[in-house]
Scaffold this motif. Structure first.
Motif, short mmCIF file in Angstrom:
data_model
loop_
_atom_site.label_atom_id
_atom_site.label_comp_id
_atom_site.label_asym_id
_atom_site.label_seq_id
_atom_site.Cartn_x
_atom_site.Cartn_y
_atom_site.Cartn_z
N THR A 1 10.84 21.87 -7.60
CA THR A 1 10.25 21.21 -6.43
C THR A 1 9.57 19.90 -6.83
N SER A 2 8.89 19.89 -7.97
CA SER A 2 8.23 18.67 -8.43
C SER A 2 9.24 17.61 -8.81
N SER A 3 10.35 18.04 -9.42
CA SER A 3 11.40 17.09 -9.80
C SER A 3 12.01 16.44 -8.57
N ARG A 4 12.27 17.25 -7.55
CA ARG A 4 12.83 16.69 -6.32
C ARG A 4 11.84 15.73 -5.66
N ARG A 5 10.57 16.13 -5.66
CA ARG A 5 9.55 15.29 -5.04
C ARG A 5 9.42 13.96 -5.75
N SER A 6 9.39 13.97 -7.09
CA SER A 6 9.27 12.71 -7.82
C SER A 6 10.50 11.84 -7.61
N GLY A 7 11.67 12.47 -7.50
CA GLY A 7 12.90 11.71 -7.24
C GLY A 7 12.86 11.02 -5.89
N ARG A 8 12.37 11.75 -4.87
CA ARG A 8 12.26 11.14 -3.54
C ARG A 8 11.25 9.99 -3.54
N ARG B 1 0.83 -1.21 0.00
CA ARG B 1 0.00 0.00 0.00
C ARG B 1 0.86 1.26 0.00
N GLN B 2 1.94 1.22 0.77
CA GLN B 2 2.85 2.37 0.83
C GLN B 2 3.49 2.62 -0.53
N ARG B 3 3.91 1.55 -1.20
CA ARG B 3 4.54 1.70 -2.51
C ARG B 3 3.54 2.22 -3.55
N THR B 4 2.31 1.77 -3.46
CA THR B 4 1.27 2.25 -4.38
C THR B 4 1.02 3.74 -4.19
N ARG B 5 1.01 4.20 -2.93
CA ARG B 5 0.83 5.63 -2.67
C ARG B 5 1.97 6.45 -3.29
N LEU B 6 3.19 5.95 -3.17
CA LEU B 6 4.34 6.65 -3.75
C LEU B 6 4.22 6.75 -5.27
N LYS B 7 3.84 5.64 -5.91
CA LYS B 7 3.67 5.65 -7.36
C LYS B 7 2.57 6.62 -7.78
N ASN B 8 1.48 6.64 -7.02
CA ASN B 8 0.37 7.55 -7.35
C ASN B 8 0.80 9.01 -7.21
N GLN B 9 1.68 9.29 -6.26
CA GLN B 9 2.16 10.67 -6.10
C GLN B 9 2.96 11.10 -7.34
N VAL B 10 3.78 10.21 -7.87
CA VAL B 10 4.55 10.54 -9.07
C VAL B 10 3.61 10.76 -10.25
N GLN B 11 2.62 9.91 -10.40
CA GLN B 11 1.65 10.08 -11.49
C GLN B 11 0.91 11.40 -11.36
N SER B 12 0.60 11.81 -10.14
CA SER B 12 -0.08 13.09 -9.92
C SER B 12 0.80 14.27 -10.30
#
Length: 214
Positions: free
Chosen positions: A175-182, A132-143
């Motif tokens: 900021t978005s680039s850093r966020r997606s990288g994290r 579930r945690q990994r899915t949330r991270l992937k969804n954040q990148v897609q957003s």
């Protein structure tokens, strides 16, 4: 002499009520430490039965007590309506109700698994949490991609080698680039945790096929 003992369990203590010869009496509180439970277990005998509502520390308590009594019963709290719907709810009342229901053999039960099954359950629960945690991270990148008008990734897997290389080449705000990288880095970490927490086929007690991936 048959006794039915109800334990209203909390984080650090349990209230004790004892049914005997049709009468329920209060027996005070016991500390929920190994020492406190061993002292309490010493006062029990093999003809006793103990009832405990299912909660976070119930199984550890049951395992310690079951060596000293004839029966340990785990009650399903969602089905124990006499407790859930009581107008007066105190530790003493709840413990007394458990003891009385146990004596009447009217307690909805929860299965008490053996240690190996309990360990597997914890492992599966941990894996589900990681997924579930990994899915949330992937969804954040897609957003992030969606709100910055970035088209869909041409690679089949955005988080594979080709997908990540494509993602790194996108023109995103800093900021978005850093966020997606994290998020990608965290996703890699959780993927490793997911793999290490997957029960092996030799350990698994279930026949349901499981994917090797996450």
């Amino acid at each position: 002499m048959r006794r039915c003992i109800g334990l209203d369990v909390h984080r650090e203590f349990a209230q004790v009520a004892i049914w005997e010869d049709g009468v329920v009496r209060q027996a005070g509180r016991i500390e929920l430490t190994p020492e406190g439970l061993r002292d309490f277990a010493g006062s029990l005998c093999t003809s006793d039965a103990v009832a405990i509502e299912a909660t976070g520390n119930t199984y550890a308590i049951a395992r310690l007590l079951e060596r000293h009594v004839g029966r340990v019963v785990i009650s399903n709290p969602h089905k124990t309506r006499a407790i859930a719907e009581a107008k007066v709810k105190t530790d003493k009342v709840d413990a007394a109700v458990l003891a009385g229901l146990l004596a009447a053999d009217y307690l909805p039960l929860v299965w008490l698994p053996e240690d190996a099954t309990s360990a597997l359950r914890r492992q599966v629960t941990r894996r589900a949490h990681i997924v579930r945690q990994r899915t949330r991270l992937k969804n954040q990148v897609q957003s992030i991609l969606h709100r910055n008008l970035i088209p869909r990734c041409p690679a089949a897997d955005l988080f594979g080698h080709k997908g990540r290389a494509w993602l790194a080449a996108q023109d995103l705000p800093q900021t978005s680039s850093r966020r997606s990288g994290r998020c990608c880095a965290s996703s890699t970490s959780t993927a490793r945790s997911c793999a290490s927490s997957t029960p092996s086929s030799a350990e698994s007690r279930w026949n349901t096929p499981r994917s090797a991936g996450c």
